[in-house]
Design a protein around this motif. Structure first.
Motif, mmCIF file in Angstrom:
data_model
loop_
_atom_site.group_PDB
_atom_site.id
_atom_site.type_symbol
_atom_site.label_atom_id
_atom_site.label_comp_id
_atom_site.label_asym_id
_atom_site.label_seq_id
_atom_site.Cartn_x
_atom_site.Cartn_y
_atom_site.Cartn_z
ATOM 1 N N MET A 119 1.063 -1.295 0.016
ATOM 2 C CA MET A 119 -0.056 -0.116 0.170
ATOM 3 C C MET A 119 0.837 1.246 -0.032
ATOM 4 S SD MET A 119 -2.889 0.884 2.792
ATOM 5 C CE MET A 119 -3.438 2.688 2.850
ATOM 6 N N ASP A 120 0.655 2.156 -0.548
ATOM 7 C CA ASP A 120 1.213 3.409 -0.729
ATOM 8 C C ASP A 120 0.608 4.281 0.262
ATOM 9 O OD1 ASP A 120 2.638 6.002 -1.284
ATOM 10 O OD2 ASP A 120 1.740 6.097 -3.359
ATOM 11 N N HIS A 121 1.346 4.468 1.517
ATOM 12 C CA HIS A 121 0.962 5.312 2.577
ATOM 13 C C HIS A 121 0.835 6.715 2.221
ATOM 14 C CE1 HIS A 121 0.546 1.582 4.487
ATOM 15 N NE2 HIS A 121 2.011 1.455 4.538
ATOM 16 N N SER A 122 1.240 7.052 1.183
ATOM 17 C CA SER A 122 1.088 8.559 0.906
ATOM 18 C C SER A 122 -0.305 8.986 0.515
ATOM 19 C CB SER A 122 2.209 8.939 -0.242
ATOM 20 O OG SER A 122 1.702 8.375 -1.571
ATOM 21 N N GLU A 123 -0.815 7.559 0.274
ATOM 22 C CA GLU A 123 -2.344 7.852 -0.281
ATOM 23 C C GLU A 123 -3.301 7.797 1.035
ATOM 24 O OE1 GLU A 123 -3.142 9.123 -3.213
ATOM 25 O OE2 GLU A 123 -0.967 9.427 -3.506
ATOM 26 N N ALA A 124 -2.845 7.794 2.038
ATOM 27 C CA ALA A 124 -3.879 7.503 3.213
ATOM 28 C C ALA A 124 -5.202 8.377 3.061
ATOM 29 C CB ALA A 124 -3.072 7.817 4.361
ATOM 30 N N SER A 125 -6.159 8.034 3.831
ATOM 31 C CA SER A 125 -7.320 8.532 3.627
ATOM 32 C C SER A 125 -7.461 9.958 3.870
ATOM 33 C CB SER A 125 -8.411 7.728 4.238
ATOM 34 O OG SER A 125 -8.233 7.898 5.811
ATOM 35 N N ALA A 126 -6.648 10.518 4.743
ATOM 36 C CA ALA A 126 -6.773 11.885 5.180
ATOM 37 C C ALA A 126 -8.363 12.331 5.449
ATOM 38 C CB ALA A 126 -6.231 12.856 4.383
ATOM 39 N N THR A 168 3.174 -6.911 8.905
ATOM 40 C CA THR A 168 3.581 -6.139 10.194
ATOM 41 C C THR A 168 2.402 -5.433 10.631
ATOM 42 O OG1 THR A 168 5.407 -5.371 8.579
ATOM 43 C CG2 THR A 168 4.716 -3.689 10.024
ATOM 44 N N LEU A 169 2.572 -5.203 12.127
ATOM 45 C CA LEU A 169 1.251 -4.632 12.658
ATOM 46 C C LEU A 169 1.162 -2.939 12.555
ATOM 47 C CD1 LEU A 169 -0.994 -4.871 14.832
ATOM 48 C CD2 LEU A 169 0.868 -4.215 16.632
ATOM 49 N N GLU A 170 -0.105 -2.771 11.947
ATOM 50 C CA GLU A 170 -0.238 -1.226 11.287
ATOM 51 C C GLU A 170 -1.354 -0.815 11.912
ATOM 52 O OE1 GLU A 170 -0.814 0.490 6.854
ATOM 53 O OE2 GLU A 170 -0.413 -1.938 7.096
ATOM 54 N N LEU A 171 -1.422 0.680 11.996
ATOM 55 C CA LEU A 171 -2.756 1.240 12.484
ATOM 56 C C LEU A 171 -3.006 2.612 11.775
ATOM 57 C CD1 LEU A 171 -2.864 2.349 16.301
ATOM 58 C CD2 LEU A 171 -2.726 4.325 14.246
ATOM 59 N N THR A 172 -3.992 2.880 11.279
ATOM 60 C CA THR A 172 -4.588 4.078 10.581
ATOM 61 C C THR A 172 -5.390 4.771 11.305
ATOM 62 O OG1 THR A 172 -3.926 3.136 8.275
ATOM 63 C CG2 THR A 172 -5.240 4.998 8.234
ATOM 64 N N ALA A 173 -5.407 6.081 11.425
ATOM 65 C CA ALA A 173 -6.414 6.746 12.109
ATOM 66 C C ALA A 173 -6.600 8.202 11.444
ATOM 67 C CB ALA A 173 -5.696 7.114 13.653
ATOM 68 N N ASP A 174 -7.740 8.775 11.383
ATOM 69 C CA ASP A 174 -8.138 9.837 10.937
ATOM 70 C C ASP A 174 -8.368 10.957 12.085
ATOM 71 O OD1 ASP A 174 -8.100 8.524 8.366
ATOM 72 O OD2 ASP A 174 -10.130 8.247 8.297
ATOM 73 N N SER A 175 -8.001 12.148 12.060
ATOM 74 C CA SER A 175 -8.453 13.250 12.870
ATOM 75 C C SER A 175 -9.777 13.670 12.735
ATOM 76 C CB SER A 175 -7.431 14.454 12.649
ATOM 77 O OG SER A 175 -7.731 15.504 13.456
ATOM 78 N N ARG A 176 -10.362 13.841 13.985
ATOM 79 C CA ARG A 176 -11.726 14.382 13.837
ATOM 80 C C ARG A 176 -12.103 15.632 13.534
ATOM 81 N NH1 ARG A 176 -15.263 10.082 15.460
ATOM 82 N NH2 ARG A 176 -14.302 8.526 16.831
ATOM 83 N N PHE A 179 -6.401 15.110 8.311
ATOM 84 C CA PHE A 179 -5.231 14.504 8.575
ATOM 85 C C PHE A 179 -5.477 12.974 8.851
ATOM 86 C CE2 PHE A 179 -3.347 18.864 9.177
ATOM 87 C CZ PHE A 179 -1.939 18.539 8.420
ATOM 88 N N SER A 180 -4.612 12.174 8.422
ATOM 89 C CA SER A 180 -4.612 11.011 8.568
ATOM 90 C C SER A 180 -3.155 10.460 8.903
ATOM 91 C CB SER A 180 -4.977 9.979 7.537
ATOM 92 O OG SER A 180 -6.225 10.024 7.179
ATOM 93 N N VAL A 181 -3.135 9.342 9.789
ATOM 94 C CA VAL A 181 -1.958 9.015 10.257
ATOM 95 C C VAL A 181 -1.867 7.313 10.021
ATOM 96 C CG1 VAL A 181 -2.257 8.586 12.565
ATOM 97 C CG2 VAL A 181 -0.123 8.797 11.978
ATOM 98 N N ASN A 182 -0.625 6.942 9.438
ATOM 99 C CA ASN A 182 -0.443 5.429 9.127
ATOM 100 C C ASN A 182 0.651 5.095 9.955
ATOM 101 O OD1 ASN A 182 1.057 3.173 7.709
ATOM 102 N ND2 ASN A 182 -1.332 2.839 7.580
ATOM 103 N N VAL A 183 0.879 4.134 10.877
ATOM 104 C CA VAL A 183 1.907 3.762 11.644
ATOM 105 C C VAL A 183 2.161 2.269 11.688
ATOM 106 C CG1 VAL A 183 2.809 3.871 13.973
ATOM 107 C CG2 VAL A 183 1.180 5.599 13.207
#
Length: 166
Positions: free
Chosen positions: A1-8, A112-120, A124-128
């Motif tokens: 997955m290309d994380h630069s395309e995270a959902s934001a 790999t353990l991964e987490l994606t979160a969206d700011s309310r 912004f989104s973050v992928n870790v």
């Protein structure tokens, strides 16, 4: 997955809905989001990669719309410290206004353990990703927490030449 395309946060706004924001201000916002993530991870003894946020143009109108992208990582600490920091992040995000939209092993060969979160509150989104040794990955040579903060699309102020930005 290309994380630069995270959902934001689905804030891939175009047209009049997109917020007009200068590139320097957008970088400041991305740095502030990254600082919040770093505080939640709370690993003070590790090293953190240096480069600051960059920008990339948005596909729907690359002359007028851009997003900030800020990849960084925490490393040079024990795998146990990295695991604890990842867990603190997962537990702390909801209380700081983030919605976890994905959590678990990713589809990579190493699972790999991964987490994606969206700011309310901000676009912004973050992928870790937690890069540590595991039965599927084997011994990890370079353990780290890899963070990628991505904004939704901003409208550049009139007169901004996005091709001269980085």
């Amino acid at each position: 997955m290309d994380h630069s395309e995270a959902s934001a946060s689905g804030h891939e706004a175009t047209g009049s809905k997109a917020t007009t924001l200068g590139v320097d201000r957008a970088r400041e916002k991305a740095k502030a989001v990254s600082s919040q993530i770093y505080e939640l991870i709370n690993i003070r003894t590790g090293k953190v990669t240096e480069p600051g946020p960059s920008i990339s143009t948005c596909d729907q109108d690359p002359k007028n719309f851009y997003k900030t992208v800020h990849p960084w990582s925490v490393y040079d600490v024990s795998e146990d410290e990295l695991k604890a920091g990842f867990q603190r992040l997962k537990e702390g995000l909801p209380g700081k206004g983030w919605k976890i939209v994905q959590y678990g092993p990713n589809k990579s060969r190493d699972r790999t353990l991964e987490l994606t979160a969206d700011s309310r509150s901000e676009p912004f989104s973050v992928n870790v990703e937690l890069w540590v040794s595991s039965p599927t990955a084997g011994a990890e040579k370079d353990p780290k927490i890899l963070v990628n903060v991505v904004s939704g699309c901003w409208r550049a102020p009139k007169g901004t030449d996005l091709s001269t930005q980085y």
